[in-house]
Scaffold this active site. Sequence first.
Site, mmCIF file in Angstrom:
data_model
loop_
_atom_site.group_PDB
_atom_site.id
_atom_site.type_symbol
_atom_site.label_atom_id
_atom_site.label_comp_id
_atom_site.label_asym_id
_atom_site.label_seq_id
_atom_site.Cartn_x
_atom_site.Cartn_y
_atom_site.Cartn_z
ATOM 1 C CG HIS A 1 -17.350 -48.945 -39.307
ATOM 2 N ND1 HIS A 1 -17.327 -49.769 -38.171
ATOM 3 C CD2 HIS A 1 -16.152 -49.268 -40.054
ATOM 4 C CE1 HIS A 1 -15.959 -50.215 -38.129
ATOM 5 N NE2 HIS A 1 -15.548 -50.023 -39.260
ATOM 6 C CG HIS B 1 -14.616 -53.169 -42.633
ATOM 7 N ND1 HIS B 1 -13.854 -53.881 -41.963
ATOM 8 C CD2 HIS B 1 -14.395 -51.862 -42.280
ATOM 9 C CE1 HIS B 1 -13.363 -53.172 -40.615
ATOM 10 N NE2 HIS B 1 -13.643 -51.814 -41.124
ATOM 11 C CD GLU B 2 -14.904 -48.635 -44.125
ATOM 12 O OE1 GLU B 2 -15.416 -47.867 -43.215
ATOM 13 O OE2 GLU B 2 -13.766 -49.033 -44.126
#
Length: 441
Positions: free
Chosen positions: A28, A24-25
């Site tokens: 980003h 998920h990170e």
Amino acid sequence: MEILAFVIGVVLMVVGLAVSIALHELGHLWPAKKFGVRVGQYMIGFGPTLWSRRRGETQYGVKAIPLGGYISMAGMYPPSPSLRQAQGPGGRSGRAAGGFFATMVQDARDANDETLRGDDDTRVFYRLPIHKRIIVMLGGPLMNFLFAVVLFAILFTGIGVQTATTTVARLSECVPSTTSATATSECTASDPAAPAATAGIEPGDTIVSIDGEPVADFAEASEIIRSSPGQQLTFVIERDGATETLQVTPARVETTVTAADGTTSTTEAGFVGIGPTVEYVKQPIWAGPQAAVQQVGAVAGIIWQLPAKVWNTAVDLVTGQPRDPNGPLSIVGAGRLSGEVAAADAPVLNRVGGFLQLLASLNIALFVFNLIPLLPLDGGHIAVALWEGIKRVWAKLFRRPPPKPVDATKLVPLTFVVVIALIGMGAVLVLADLFNPVTLG
């Protein structure tokens, strides 16, 4: 041994969650760096730092509590007005007046200002074009969705789905009085022989068609049989590579039917006395993405009712009533289910499949939950960017000066309320998962 398997299942879920957060990170981080944004930290977890290493301008690390993660991007919001004014001797403007929430807003602005390097700093998030900001914030949830697609693909296409096939595994010796008695009843001398055995069907035979209708699985064959009590049916079977035709007349047995409103009635159904072979049947490659999309719809139906469902969970916890098995879970509940899957009395492949399905479902939940348009969730940042884009389009249409960037720090009070609500709901779910859990049973 069972306790060890349970612990292994919990550990696997913790590792799976950590991988999900890391991806998920990363979703980003990668576009942020691609677009030139200065990223100070990439962290998995919260609390004390267990390990970290700096590569370039970014510090990568793992923290003790694997319940989330973050990346710190420079200039998430435009600089506060105080940054553009002369600073006091201490290098800071005065504290905001107006109470607790005004102080929170000022603190958020101060923290954001510390990531800026002056008005000419171009490597900041708020200066990105609208579409690039949306890509950065959408990247995290999208990684969870893609991870779920991969997990579902492994489950459905790599392992397969347990399916009752048309290959006969066993035969009943006699005809039971009701369909519910087939699993437990024992034959007596007065019971009529089962039609399949009488007609010559043997274990290992594969049913090709019934009365001219090809059957792909046992469910299709069963539907024809059950709907034809007392009617002679032509079975085409394959045995040892050759096909044979047999005449089978299903016996009449009573069966109970439950209507949509919960009422039950008794009717007759056909019975021939065959049991299917259960095998893993690999699904087409698109089955994984299809399952992920379907799961998104199911999770979204839970998310938009989340406050009500958490309230019902709290009521069930207090009253001791069984919980809704389709309701929300905390990470404690997911870990507990993973442990039960690992400790289940089932083949290893079944347990692996159960774990993959649980982890994939968790990633779908992360995908949907993070798209809620409220700060501090990713969906909140996307909503802020879209609002700024709408303001720019509006100004352009009416030939007005370009608007200033949206100052999302003004939403800190609302963000605070959202965070408190999320903590409260999370606490309720954790307590429910500890004292009134959803189990495999």
